[in-house]
Design a protein around this motif. Structure first.
Motif, PDB file in Angstrom:
ATOM      1  N   GLU A 128     -48.386  37.957  -4.994  1.00 34.81           N
ATOM      2  CA  GLU A 128     -49.203  37.217  -5.953  1.00 34.81           C
ATOM      3  C   GLU A 128     -48.718  37.445  -7.386  1.00 34.81           C
ATOM      4  O   GLU A 128     -48.702  36.531  -8.205  1.00 34.81           O
ATOM      5  N   LYS A 129     -48.334  38.676  -7.674  1.00 42.06           N
ATOM      6  CA  LYS A 129     -47.844  39.009  -9.011  1.00 42.06           C
ATOM      7  C   LYS A 129     -46.485  38.349  -9.266  1.00 42.06           C
ATOM      8  O   LYS A 129     -46.229  37.821 -10.346  1.00 42.06           O
ATOM      9  N   LEU A 130     -45.613  38.365  -8.252  1.00 41.18           N
ATOM     10  CA  LEU A 130     -44.315  37.709  -8.388  1.00 41.18           C
ATOM     11  C   LEU A 130     -44.493  36.200  -8.569  1.00 41.18           C
ATOM     12  O   LEU A 130     -43.787  35.572  -9.360  1.00 41.18           O
ATOM     13  N   TYR A 131     -45.436  35.619  -7.846  1.00 43.19           N
ATOM     14  CA  TYR A 131     -45.689  34.189  -7.926  1.00 43.19           C
ATOM     15  C   TYR A 131     -46.160  33.801  -9.329  1.00 43.19           C
ATOM     16  O   TYR A 131     -45.703  32.802  -9.901  1.00 43.19           O
ATOM     17  N   THR A 132     -47.039  34.601  -9.896  1.00 42.58           N
ATOM     18  CA  THR A 132     -47.523  34.340 -11.253  1.00 42.58           C
ATOM     19  C   THR A 132     -46.382  34.398 -12.259  1.00 42.58           C
ATOM     20  O   THR A 132     -46.256  33.534 -13.123  1.00 42.58           O
ATOM     21  N   LEU A 133     -45.526  35.420 -12.139  1.00 36.35           N
ATOM     22  CA  LEU A 133     -44.373  35.534 -13.044  1.00 36.35           C
ATOM     23  C   LEU A 133     -43.406  34.371 -12.861  1.00 36.35           C
ATOM     24  O   LEU A 133     -42.864  33.845 -13.834  1.00 36.35           O
TER      25      LEU A 133
END
Length: 111
Positions: free
Chosen positions: A87-92
């Motif tokens: 989820e964090k990678l997707y946001t970035l």
């Protein structure tokens, strides 16, 4: 439509993110495994197949490419360092796509 490919180490994330990115109008291109082993072959394959963005962890080899998005391999956590959650990678990834002006704007859809 924006075409995006993922490096060898991001194949799991690519499978997870593919349906989400396709809803935003981003086509996830699957790279043949033979090209995933060597960075220069991967970059050449992306050029020949009209891939707009290559997503990778590798700062060393892809920092000079304009169309590469380099995601962090580790994040600082309260306990020290840890592997990133999808989820964090997707946001970035979405933030960096937007910075490059590659996120398609659709009616009723806001990132």
């Amino acid at each position: 439509m924006v075409r995006i490919a993922f490096d060898n180490f991001l194949q799991g994330f690519a499978r997870w993110a593919k349906p989400r990115l396709e809803k935003l109008g981003v086509e996830v291109v699957e790279v043949p495994r033979i090209y995933l082993s060597y960075d220069h072959l991967l970059a050449e394959w992306c050029k020949r197949n009209h891939v707009d963005v290559l997503v990778t962890f590798d700062k060393r080899d892809f920092s000079k490419y304009e169309n590469a998005i380099i995601l962090p391999n580790w994040f600082s956590t309260p306990r020290g360092c840890g592997k990133p959650k999808y989820e964090k990678l997707y946001t970035l990834l979405l933030k960096k796509l937007r910075e490059k002006g590659l996120t398609p704007e659709r009616e009723g859809l806001r990132l």
